[in-house]
Write an enzyme that holds these catalytic residues in place. Structure first.
Site, mmCIF file in Angstrom:
data_model
loop_
_atom_site.group_PDB
_atom_site.id
_atom_site.type_symbol
_atom_site.label_atom_id
_atom_site.label_comp_id
_atom_site.label_asym_id
_atom_site.label_seq_id
_atom_site.Cartn_x
_atom_site.Cartn_y
_atom_site.Cartn_z
ATOM 1 N N GLU A 263 -3.735 -9.313 -0.371
ATOM 2 C CA GLU A 263 -4.445 -8.717 1.441
ATOM 3 C C GLU A 263 -6.105 -8.877 1.743
ATOM 4 O OE1 GLU A 263 -2.098 -5.596 3.702
ATOM 5 O OE2 GLU A 263 -4.095 -5.510 4.128
ATOM 6 N N GLU B 289 0.884 -1.452 0.246
ATOM 7 C CA GLU B 289 -0.693 0.028 -0.066
ATOM 8 C C GLU B 289 1.154 0.936 -0.282
ATOM 9 O OE1 GLU B 289 -3.202 -0.162 2.857
ATOM 10 O OE2 GLU B 289 -4.091 -1.908 1.958
HETATM 11 C C1 GAL Z 1 -4.576 -3.176 5.467
HETATM 12 C C2 GAL Z 1 -3.176 -3.198 5.472
HETATM 13 C C3 GAL Z 1 -2.710 -3.705 6.667
HETATM 14 C C4 GAL Z 1 -2.560 -3.532 8.139
HETATM 15 C C5 GAL Z 1 -4.567 -3.026 7.209
HETATM 16 C C6 GAL Z 1 -5.432 -3.671 8.242
HETATM 17 O O1 GAL Z 1 -4.096 -1.669 4.312
HETATM 18 O O2 GAL Z 1 -2.480 -2.930 4.474
HETATM 19 O O3 GAL Z 1 -0.978 -3.548 7.359
HETATM 20 O O4 GAL Z 1 -2.924 -2.199 8.432
HETATM 21 O O5 GAL Z 1 -5.038 -2.474 6.547
HETATM 22 O O6 GAL Z 1 -6.724 -3.716 8.235
#
Ligand code: GAL
Length: 834
Positions: A503, A428
C-alpha cells in the site's frame, strides 16, 4: 539469493454450464436467480414464513444495494459514506420448482450479501453466512417442493460501526440456482494446477471432489482440455483428454477426491500482455450416463518472488504496477455490475496498471474473471481485522468462529484463476503489535497453504521495521504499507524475505482543484473540503507518489507497489475524515496523540465529505492529474505529456502560478504565449518537471517534450472562453439489451470552440428515451449530497456523468439528452442490440 519459487500453476474460475448433448434432467444447470425479488428494509415479524403476504413489498432484481439509495445525511459518518447502509433488511422470492426436478440437488449460491445473512426456504432455516464478502452455498433440496410454489427468504443484519469504508447493504452480488444430479462435482470442487511447465509441454493436474448425495456406487470421471478465445469460448478440438478414472465403492453420502493428470503440448503462457486461457472440462458419468459436467477455465504460468530481484512471471522480471481497490462502483454503490467493473479496469489498464490488490476483502467472482481475461495480477486479501477489530462491530466479532471458514471459502473459490498470484491474510492487522500475534499469522497462513500450495501468502504491514517480531516471517512475502524509506533497513535485517509495497502513496486530490501558494509541505493544499491537484498533499503516514517511486528505484529488491487507490471510493474522506481510527498508523505515541487531537478538532467541523480523495481516478471515473504521473512511469514507451493546472485564472494575473508537467519524455520546454519559460531535464530521481515561477497571464501554455534528444510528445492548455454549450460523449454506444449493460455518458461544459471550461459547476439535467434508463449520475465531487439517482447533477470542474442501463429484451436506439440553462442541450445516440 535463493528465490522462493512457487509450484508453477494453472488456475481459473469455476464456470458451470449445461452441455447440450447430455441428459437434460440429470446434468448441471446454473441459472441466474436475480430476478423478481421482494425487498423490505426493517424487520417484520414472520419475515421467514412462507405464508407471509409480501405482495406490497418493493419488487426488484438483484444485485441490490439499499445503502446507495440514500439519502445522504450530514449526521451520518463520512467514514462510511454518509449513506444508510446498516440495519435489518429482508429479501423474499417465490418460485415454482418444476416437478421434473424431483430427485435433483438444488443449491442456492449467493456471491455476496452484506451482511450476517440467514436463509430460509418454505419457513425452514437452511443456512447463511455472516461475512459480507464471502461467497456461500446453501443446499435447499430437503425443504423444496417440486411441482409447487416455494418461498425463499433472506434476512440481513448489517451492524452499524462495522466498517472503515462504505460497505453497502443488501444482496449486492449475483445469486444463482444450481441444479445437479445427486452425484456431482462438489461446490468449488475442481482445482487445476500445472506442476511442470516447459516451453514444449505443461503437466496439467486436475483435482476433483465429488459429492455423492445419492445411492451411486460407481462413477467415471474424465477431463478434456480446450483453448479459450479472448471472449472465453472454447476453440477447436480438445488439446488433451485424460484417461477415464473409474471409481468403485463410491459410498452413498460421501465426498470423493480424485486426481487426473494431462499433458498440454506447446502451451501458450498466461500473462497480463497475453492473457491466454484454457479450460478443463470435467465429465462425471454414472453407468454410462453423463450426470455432471464442470468447466474450469485456467491459465498456464509460473510465478516466483526473489528476495533480491522482485517478482517473476514465466521466468521474466515484471515490476508490479498495482493499485488497491475497494469494491464499490461509485454512484452504483456496492451492487455488482460487470460492465462498471470492466470500465474501471479499462481505465486502469490505460494508465499502465498490471496488478490489483483487492482491499481489504475478497472481490466479486466476476472481478477475477475480468482480471484473467483482461490480464491483471491479483493479490487477493481476506481481512481488514482479526480478533482485535478496528471498529466496534467489525470482523473482530466474527474472527473466532469464522476465520477458518472464510479463508477456506476464499481460496477454494479463487484458486483456479491465473490472475491470482498471492493470498493476503490481512491488512494492518492490530495483532502485529501483540507478542503472540505471529502465531495467529502463522495459523492463517497455514490454512491458506492447506488449500493451495501453489501461491505465496502475504499481509499488509504498517509497522514492518519498528514492530519486527516474528509476524513478518509467518507470511512468505512482506507487504509494506507506506514508509518506503524503511525498505533498506528491513532488507538488511532480513535479506531472505521478499518485499512488496502493498500500500503506497495515499496522495489526496480533487479533480480540477488547485490551491495557492503551492507548497511541498504535504499537509498543505486543502480548502473548501477539497484538496489541491498539484499532487503534493497526503496524510501524515503517506506521501506524494514520487517518494515511493524513489523508494522503488533505490531498492530494486522490492517487487513493486500497490497505490492507495486506483479509484476514489465511498467513505474515508481523509483529510476530512472526522471518524477514522487511522491514528493506528502511528507507532510513536506522541504522533498518535497528535493525530487523535487533530481528529477531535475535525469532528467539530460540519464536514460534508463522504467519499475519498485518494483515487488516481475520481469517483465518477474521470482522470485526475495524477493519472498521467503514473502513466508516465508505467508506460514509458507511450509518448505522452500532461500539463497542470488549467489556465483560467482571471484573479491571478501577474501572480506566480506554478506549472507542473508529467511526461514519459526526459526533457521539456515550456512556452507561455509562444515565449519560452525554459527547457528542463529530468534528473535520475525526478518524476515531474516543474516551473515554479511562472507568472500568470491568460493565453496558451505549451509543453514540448523530448526523449533522448528527439521530439517526443506535446501538451497544450489554453485559457478558454466562457461556458457556451454542452458536449456529450458515451464510452460505448453499441450495447446489449440484457438489462445490465451500461453506457457511461460524460457531459463537458465547453466554450464556443468546444474546449472544456474548468471551474464550471452548471446544473445539468439528463433524460433518456428509448429502451434504457438513467440509473445514476455523478461528477466526482466528494462533498456533494445530491442523490446518486438524481437526473440533475451540477458539473464539477467542467464535467458530469450519466450512467445509462439497457432494458432486458428491448432493443433499439437510445437517446441521452443533457440540458443546462443558458447552454442549450446536447444529445448522444446509443444502440441496444438483442
Ligand atoms: C491505510 C489503510 C487503508 C486506508 C489508508 C488510507 O493505512 O490500510 O485501508 O485507510 O490507510 O491512507
Amino acid at each position: 539469493m535463493r528465490p522462493i519459487t512457487l509450484l508453477p500453476l494453472t488456475m481459473a474460475a469455476l464456470a458451470l454450464t449445461q452441455p447440450a448433448h447430455a441428459d437434460q434432467q440429470s446434468v448441471r444447470e446454473r441459472a441466474s436467480f436475480n430476478a423478481d425479488w421482494r425487498f423490505m428494509k426493517g424487520d417484520p415479524s414472520g419475515g421467514a414464513d412462507a405464508a407471509l403476504d409480501d405482495a406490497k413489498w418493493r419488487k426488484l432484481d438483484l444485485p441490490h444495494d439499499f445503502g446507495i439509495e440514500g439519502p445522504f445525511k450530514q449526521e451520518y459518518q463520512g467514514e462510511t459514506g454518509k449513506l444508510p447502509w446498516w440495519g435489518v433488511a429482508w429479501y423474499r422470492k417465490k418460485f415454482t420448482l418444476p416437478a421434473g426436478d424431483a430427485g435433483r440437488r438444488i443449491h442456492l449460491d449467493i456471491d455476496g450479501a452484506m451482511s450476517h445473512a440467514t436463509v430460509w426456504v418454505n419457513g425452514k432455516r437452511v443456512g447463511g453466512w455472516p461475512y459480507g464478502y464471502t461467497s456461500f452455498r446453501v443446499d435447499l433440496t430437503e425443504h423444496l417442493k417440486p411441482g409447487a410454489e416455494n418461498t425463499l427468504a433472506v434476512r440481513l443484519d448489517n451492524p452499524p460501526d462495522s466498517s472503515r469504508w462504505y460497505p453497502g447493504g443488501g444482496i449486492y452480488r449475483n445469486v444463482w440456482l444450481v441444479k445437479t444430479a445427486p452425484l456431482h462435482v462438489a461446490h468449488n470442487g475442481t482445482f487445476v494446477t500445472t506442476p511442470i511447465v516447459k516451453a514444449d509441454a505443461a503437466t496439467v493436474d486436475v483435482q476433483v471432489t465429488l459429492d455423492n448425495k445419492g445411492a451411486a456406487t460407481a462413477a467415471q470421471v474424465s477431463t478434456a482440455l480446450y483453448a479459450l478465445d479472448a471472449a472465453g469460448r472454447r476453440t477447436g478440438e480438445a488439446l488433451a483428454r485424460s484417461e477415464a478414472s473409474a471409481l468403485t465403492k463410491v459410498g452413498a453420502g460421501r465426498q470423493i477426491l480424485l486426481a487426473q493428470s494431462l499433458e498440454l503440448k506447446q502451451p501458450r503462457f498466461w500473462s497480463p500482455r497475453t492473457p491466454q486461457r484454457y479450460v478443463a472440462v470435467t465429465t462425471v458419468s454414472e453407468q454410462g450416463r453423463v450426470v455432471d459436467e464442470v468447466e474450469t477455465p485456467f491459465g498456464v504460468r509460473t510465478v516466483s518472488f526473489d528476495a533480491a530481484r522482485g517478482f517473476f512471471l514465466n521466468g521474466e522480471h515484471v515490476a508490479i504496477q498495482g493499485v488497491c481497490m475497494h469494491h464499490d462502483l461509485g454512484a452504483l454503490g456496492a451492487a455488482l455490475n460487470v460492465r462498471a467493473l470492466e470500465r474501471q479496469l479499462e481505465i486502469l489498464k490505460e494508465m499502465g496498471v498490471n496488478a490489483i490488490r483487492t482491499t481489504h476483502n475478497p472481490p466479486a467472482p466476476e472481478m477475477l474473471d475480468l482480471a484473467d481475461r483482461m490480464g491483471f495480477l491479483i493479490v487477493e486479501e481476506a481481512f481488514d481485522a482479526w480478533r482485535l477489530g478496528k471498529t466496534p462491530n467489525d470482523y473482530g466479532l466474527l474472527y473466532d468462529e469464522w476465520h477458518e471458514k472464510d479463508l477456506r471459502a476464499m481460496v477454494k473459490r479463487d484458486r483456479n484463476h491465473p490472475s491470482v498470484i498471492m493470498w493476503s491474510i490481512g491488512n494492518e492487522i492490530r495483532e502485529q503489535g501483540e507478542p503472540e500475534g505471529w502465531k495467529m499469522a502463522a495459523h492463517l497462513a497455514d490454512i491458506v497453504r492447506s488449500e493451495d500450495r501453489t501461491r505465496l501468502t502475504t499481509a499488509g504491514f504498517n509497522h514492518v521495521v519498528s514492530g519486527y517480531n516474528g509476524f513478518q516471517t509467518a507470511v512468505d512475502v512482506v507487504g509494506f504499507n507506506y514508509k518506503p524509506w524503511e525498505y533498506p533497513k528491513f532488507h538488511q535485517s532480513a535479506p531472505q524475505i521478499p518485499v512488496i509495497g502493498s500500500e503506497t502513496a495515499s496522495t489526496v486530490s480533487s479533480r480540477g482543484e488547485y490551491f495557492f501558494p503551492v507548497s511541498d509541505d504535504k499537509s498543505k493544499g486543502q480548502a473548501n473540503f477539497q484538496v489541491s491537484s498539484y499532487d503534493l498533499t497526503a496524510p501524515p503516514w503517506a506521501s506524494a507518489p514520487e517518494l515511493e517511486f524513489k523508494g522503488l528505484d533505490d531498492n530494486p529488491f522490492v517487487a513493486g507497489e500497490f497505490v492507495w487507490t486506483g479509484f476514489d471510493y465511498l467513505g474515508e474522506p481523509t483529510p476530512y475524515n472526522a471518524d477514522t481510527t487511522n491514528v493506528l498508523n502511528f507507532t510513536d505515541p506522541a504522533a498518535r496523540e497528535r493525530a487523535a487531537r487533530e481528529l477531535k478538532e475535525l469532528s467539530k467541523l460540519n464536514i460534508p465529505s463522504r467519499s475519498s480523495y485518494f483515487g488516481i481516478v475520481d469517483l465518477a471515473g474521470f482522470k485526475k492529474d495524477r493519472f498521467y504521473l503514473y502513466q508516465a512511469r508505467w508506460r514509458p514507451e507511450l509518448p505522452m505529456a500532461h500539463l497542470l493546472p488549467h489556465w483560467n485564472w482571471p484573479e491571478r494575473v501577474g501572480e506566480v502560478t506554478p506549472v507542473h508537467l508529467y511526461t514519459s519524455g526526459d526533457e521539456a520546454e515550456l512556452f507561455l504565449n509562444g515565449q519560452s519559460l525554459g527547457r528542463k531535464k529530468r534528473g535520475p530521481r525526478d518524476y515531474r518537471l516543474r516551473w515554479d515561477d511562472v507568472v500568470y497571464k491568460p493565453g496558451t501554455l505549451r509543453a514540448v517534450t523530448y526523449k533522448q534528444g528527439k521530439p517526443w510528445a506535446e501538451d497544450t492548455v489554453q485559457t478558454t472562453g466562457k461556458a457556451a454549450k454542452l458536449s456529450l460523449t458515451a464510452d460505448r454506444d453499441a450495447l446489449l439489451a440484457d438489462g445490465k449493460d451500461l453506457s457511461f455518458v460524460t457531459v463537458a461544459i465547453t466554450d464556443k470552440e468546444g474546449r472544456t471550461v474548468p471551474r464550471t459547476s452548471n446544473p445539468v439535467r439528463f433524460s433518456v428515451s428509448g429502451p434504457a434508463e438513467l440509473v445514476a449520475t455523478d461528477n466526482g465531487d466528494a462533498t456533494s449530497h445530491v442523490s446518486f439517482q438524481s437526473p440533475e447533477r451540477a458539473a464539477f470542474n467542467g464535467l458530469a456523468l450519466a450512467i445509462v442501463r439497457t432494458k432486458s429484451g428491448k432493443a433499439g436506439p437510445i437517446v441521452v439528452t443533457a440540458t443546462s440553462e443558458g447552454l442549450g442541450s446536447a444529445k448522444v445516440t446509443l444502440n441496444s442490440k438483442p
